[in-house]
Design a protein around this motif. Structure first.
Motif, PDB file in Angstrom:
ATOM      1  N   MET A 114      -2.395   8.429  -2.050  1.00 30.88           N
ATOM      2  CA  MET A 114      -2.168   7.733  -0.789  1.00 30.88           C
ATOM      3  C   MET A 114      -3.350   6.835  -0.461  1.00 30.88           C
ATOM      4  O   MET A 114      -3.191   5.673  -0.054  1.00 30.88           O
ATOM      5  CB  MET A 114      -1.959   8.743   0.341  1.00 30.88           C
ATOM      6  N   LEU A 115      -4.545   7.361  -0.637  1.00 30.26           N
ATOM      7  CA  LEU A 115      -5.755   6.590  -0.353  1.00 30.26           C
ATOM      8  C   LEU A 115      -5.916   5.445  -1.341  1.00 30.26           C
ATOM      9  O   LEU A 115      -6.233   4.310  -0.956  1.00 30.26           O
ATOM     10  CB  LEU A 115      -6.971   7.517  -0.414  1.00 30.26           C
ATOM     11  N   GLY A 116      -5.682   5.730  -2.638  1.00 30.55           N
ATOM     12  CA  GLY A 116      -5.772   4.672  -3.647  1.00 30.55           C
ATOM     13  C   GLY A 116      -4.762   3.574  -3.407  1.00 30.55           C
ATOM     14  O   GLY A 116      -5.076   2.372  -3.501  1.00 30.55           O
ATOM     15  N   GLY A 117      -3.521   3.972  -3.077  1.00 27.72           N
ATOM     16  CA  GLY A 117      -2.491   2.976  -2.790  1.00 27.72           C
ATOM     17  C   GLY A 117      -2.842   2.137  -1.583  1.00 27.72           C
ATOM     18  O   GLY A 117      -2.606   0.922  -1.559  1.00 27.72           O
ATOM     19  N   ALA A 118      -3.426   2.780  -0.553  1.00 29.29           N
ATOM     20  CA  ALA A 118      -3.813   2.042   0.646  1.00 29.29           C
ATOM     21  C   ALA A 118      -4.845   0.968   0.319  1.00 29.29           C
ATOM     22  O   ALA A 118      -4.768  -0.167   0.807  1.00 29.29           O
ATOM     23  CB  ALA A 118      -4.370   3.008   1.698  1.00 29.29           C
ATOM     24  N   TRP A 119      -5.786   1.305  -0.538  1.00 35.21           N
ATOM     25  CA  TRP A 119      -6.816   0.314  -0.886  1.00 35.21           C
ATOM     26  C   TRP A 119      -6.260  -0.789  -1.773  1.00 35.21           C
ATOM     27  O   TRP A 119      -6.719  -1.929  -1.714  1.00 35.21           O
ATOM     28  CB  TRP A 119      -8.018   1.003  -1.520  1.00 35.21           C
ATOM     29  N   VAL A 120      -5.265  -0.480  -2.587  1.00 30.89           N
ATOM     30  CA  VAL A 120      -4.568  -1.543  -3.323  1.00 30.89           C
ATOM     31  C   VAL A 120      -3.942  -2.506  -2.324  1.00 30.89           C
ATOM     32  O   VAL A 120      -4.022  -3.738  -2.468  1.00 30.89           O
ATOM     33  CB  VAL A 120      -3.494  -0.953  -4.259  1.00 30.89           C
ATOM     34  N   GLY A 121      -3.314  -1.953  -1.282  1.00 31.50           N
ATOM     35  CA  GLY A 121      -2.693  -2.790  -0.268  1.00 31.50           C
ATOM     36  C   GLY A 121      -3.700  -3.611   0.512  1.00 31.50           C
ATOM     37  O   GLY A 121      -3.480  -4.797   0.787  1.00 31.50           O
ATOM     38  N   ILE A 122      -4.822  -2.982   0.874  1.00 32.38           N
ATOM     39  CA  ILE A 122      -5.841  -3.677   1.668  1.00 32.38           C
ATOM     40  C   ILE A 122      -6.457  -4.831   0.889  1.00 32.38           C
ATOM     41  O   ILE A 122      -6.618  -5.944   1.409  1.00 32.38           O
ATOM     42  CB  ILE A 122      -6.931  -2.678   2.106  1.00 32.38           C
ATOM     43  N   ILE A 123      -6.816  -4.602  -0.351  1.00 38.17           N
ATOM     44  CA  ILE A 123      -7.550  -5.605  -1.120  1.00 38.17           C
ATOM     45  C   ILE A 123      -6.634  -6.600  -1.824  1.00 38.17           C
ATOM     46  O   ILE A 123      -6.904  -7.806  -1.849  1.00 38.17           O
ATOM     47  CB  ILE A 123      -8.483  -4.907  -2.139  1.00 38.17           C
ATOM     48  N   GLY A 157       0.808  -1.217   0.000  1.00 40.58           N
ATOM     49  CA  GLY A 157       0.000   0.000   0.000  1.00 40.58           C
ATOM     50  C   GLY A 157       0.838   1.262   0.000  1.00 40.58           C
ATOM     51  O   GLY A 157       0.527   2.237  -0.697  1.00 40.58           O
ATOM     52  N   ALA A 158       1.920   1.257   0.777  1.00 41.44           N
ATOM     53  CA  ALA A 158       2.797   2.428   0.833  1.00 41.44           C
ATOM     54  C   ALA A 158       3.483   2.649  -0.507  1.00 41.44           C
ATOM     55  O   ALA A 158       3.585   3.788  -1.004  1.00 41.44           O
ATOM     56  CB  ALA A 158       3.828   2.249   1.947  1.00 41.44           C
ATOM     57  N   PHE A 159       3.975   1.579  -1.106  1.00 43.56           N
ATOM     58  CA  PHE A 159       4.682   1.687  -2.386  1.00 43.56           C
ATOM     59  C   PHE A 159       3.714   2.069  -3.512  1.00 43.56           C
ATOM     60  O   PHE A 159       4.042   2.877  -4.384  1.00 43.56           O
ATOM     61  CB  PHE A 159       5.369   0.358  -2.705  1.00 43.56           C
ATOM     62  N   ALA A 160       2.499   1.496  -3.487  1.00 43.35           N
ATOM     63  CA  ALA A 160       1.517   1.766  -4.542  1.00 43.35           C
ATOM     64  C   ALA A 160       1.147   3.241  -4.595  1.00 43.35           C
ATOM     65  O   ALA A 160       0.874   3.783  -5.680  1.00 43.35           O
ATOM     66  CB  ALA A 160       0.260   0.921  -4.325  1.00 43.35           C
ATOM     67  N   ALA A 161       1.136   3.917  -3.449  1.00 40.98           N
ATOM     68  CA  ALA A 161       0.797   5.341  -3.434  1.00 40.98           C
ATOM     69  C   ALA A 161       1.766   6.142  -4.288  1.00 40.98           C
ATOM     70  O   ALA A 161       1.363   7.009  -5.076  1.00 40.98           O
ATOM     71  CB  ALA A 161       0.807   5.851  -1.990  1.00 40.98           C
ATOM     72  N   PHE A 162       3.062   5.851  -4.150  1.00 46.82           N
ATOM     73  CA  PHE A 162       4.072   6.584  -4.921  1.00 46.82           C
ATOM     74  C   PHE A 162       4.053   6.192  -6.396  1.00 46.82           C
ATOM     75  O   PHE A 162       4.292   7.025  -7.270  1.00 46.82           O
ATOM     76  CB  PHE A 162       5.457   6.345  -4.313  1.00 46.82           C
ATOM     77  N   VAL A 163       3.738   4.926  -6.679  1.00 42.55           N
ATOM     78  CA  VAL A 163       3.638   4.487  -8.074  1.00 42.55           C
ATOM     79  C   VAL A 163       2.466   5.186  -8.759  1.00 42.55           C
ATOM     80  O   VAL A 163       2.605   5.765  -9.853  1.00 42.55           O
ATOM     81  CB  VAL A 163       3.472   2.959  -8.155  1.00 42.55           C
ATOM     82  N   LEU A 164       1.296   5.144  -8.120  1.00 47.10           N
ATOM     83  CA  LEU A 164       0.110   5.773  -8.712  1.00 47.10           C
ATOM     84  C   LEU A 164       0.301   7.276  -8.862  1.00 47.10           C
ATOM     85  O   LEU A 164      -0.001   7.854  -9.912  1.00 47.10           O
ATOM     86  CB  LEU A 164      -1.117   5.482  -7.842  1.00 47.10           C
ATOM     87  N   GLY A 165       0.804   7.920  -7.813  1.00 46.81           N
ATOM     88  CA  GLY A 165       1.030   9.363  -7.879  1.00 46.81           C
ATOM     89  C   GLY A 165       2.076   9.741  -8.910  1.00 46.81           C
ATOM     90  O   GLY A 165       1.935  10.734  -9.633  1.00 46.81           O
ATOM     91  N   GLY A 166       3.146   8.928  -9.009  1.00 43.93           N
ATOM     92  CA  GLY A 166       4.199   9.214  -9.982  1.00 43.93           C
ATOM     93  C   GLY A 166       3.722   9.072 -11.414  1.00 43.93           C
ATOM     94  O   GLY A 166       4.019   9.927 -12.266  1.00 43.93           O
ATOM     95  N   VAL A 167       2.971   8.012 -11.674  1.00 41.59           N
ATOM     96  CA  VAL A 167       2.452   7.794 -13.033  1.00 41.59           C
ATOM     97  C   VAL A 167       1.503   8.914 -13.424  1.00 41.59           C
ATOM     98  O   VAL A 167       1.579   9.473 -14.535  1.00 41.59           O
ATOM     99  CB  VAL A 167       1.749   6.424 -13.131  1.00 41.59           C
TER     100      VAL A 167
END
Length: 275
Positions: free
Chosen positions: A249-258, A216-226
């Motif tokens: 941050m919120l989108g990445g968190a939900w990627v991590g959760i699900i 989730g933490a990593f996905a936030a930076f990937v989504l925001g960077g893209v």
């Protein structure tokens, strides 16, 4: 299962209607209780028959009944999106929570569901506010933490296993430290609201384990960077323009959760690190 998902969807749509009020009024410093909802253009109070989520927007063809001013498409999108979000969260809960069990275990499981439905509702509200105002109001972020502490802490006690709650607390502290450090290194690149939200999201992610937390933490930076690269390439913004990071941050968190557990397990298997 179908009945439960339908109920979750309906509840989400109704909460989405209230979420629109919160998105509009909290940044403006207004009460979310009074006065009754009215048209932003002519201030005419909205009739009950015109306040049915999604349906009223379609029947009115997206215009105010009194002044015929266009109604923002955000309203039905938030309502419908919240309904879909609640269905997804409830389905994920059904697939991950053990079936059966004692009465205390069932109560524990329901507390977990309520906590993450609350997170879903707050996620939509915070993302919409951050996009509109580049702010993440503490009036929404901090109660999100207290709700999580009470519900997930209660779930851990009812279930008799506090390990998930302990990991959640450590996860919140870890992500708070990471974002706090980033803010110290580059004060203009990270807002205080982002730091507070990081701690809260770390707590919710940590409930599911270290794998979902890292994903989730990593996905936030990937989504925001893209997204940022797309905006720069399309010349919608410059390299130095401020882009709200809260939604990612919120989108990445939900990627991590699900998806975090599966993604992390696949990563470990790829490098032959799986236990």
């Amino acid at each position: 299962m179908a009945l439960a998902l339908a109920g979750a969807g309906l509840g989400g749509v109704l909460i989405g209607s209230f979420a629109n009020v919160v998105v509009h009024r909290i940044p403006a410093g207004m009460s979310i209780v009074t006065p009754p909802s009215g048209c932003p253009a002519c201030a005419t109070p909205i009739l009950r028959r015109d306040n049915v989520p999604v349906v009223s927007f379609l029947l009115l063809r997206g215009r105010c009944r009194s002044c015929r001013e266009r109604i923002s498409i955000r309203y039905p999108l938030v309502e419908a999106g919240m309904g879909l979000f609640f269905v997804v969260v409830t389905l994920h809960w059904m697939l991950t929570q053990p079936s059966g069990g004692s009465g205390l275990e069932v109560m524990s499981s329901v507390a977990v569901l309520v906590a993450f439905l609350y997170l879903a509702a707050a996620s939509v509200v915070l993302a919409a506010i951050d996009v509109n105002t580049h702010r993440l109001p503490s009036a929404i972020v901090l109660p999100l933490l207290w709700v999580g502490l009470v519900l997930l802490g209660g779930a851990a006690l009812l279930d008799g296993d506090v390990s998930s709650f302990f990991t959640a607390v450590l996860g919140g502290a870890a992500l708070l430290a990471v974002y706090g450090t980033l803010r110290l290194i580059r004060p203009g690149g990270m807002g205080l609201g982002d730091v507070k939200l990081a701690g809260v999201l770390g707590f919710y992610l940590g409930w599911w384990g270290w794998g979902p937390l890292l994903v989730g933490a990593f996905a936030a930076f990937v989504l925001g960077g893209v997204f940022g690269m797309v905006l720069v390439v399309s010349r919608r913004v410059s390299r130095h323009s401020g882009v709200p990071f809260g939604p990612w941050m919120l989108g990445g968190a939900w990627v991590g959760i699900i998806f975090g557990t599966g993604i992390f397990a696949s990563y470990l298997s790829l490098f032959s690190l799986a236990p």
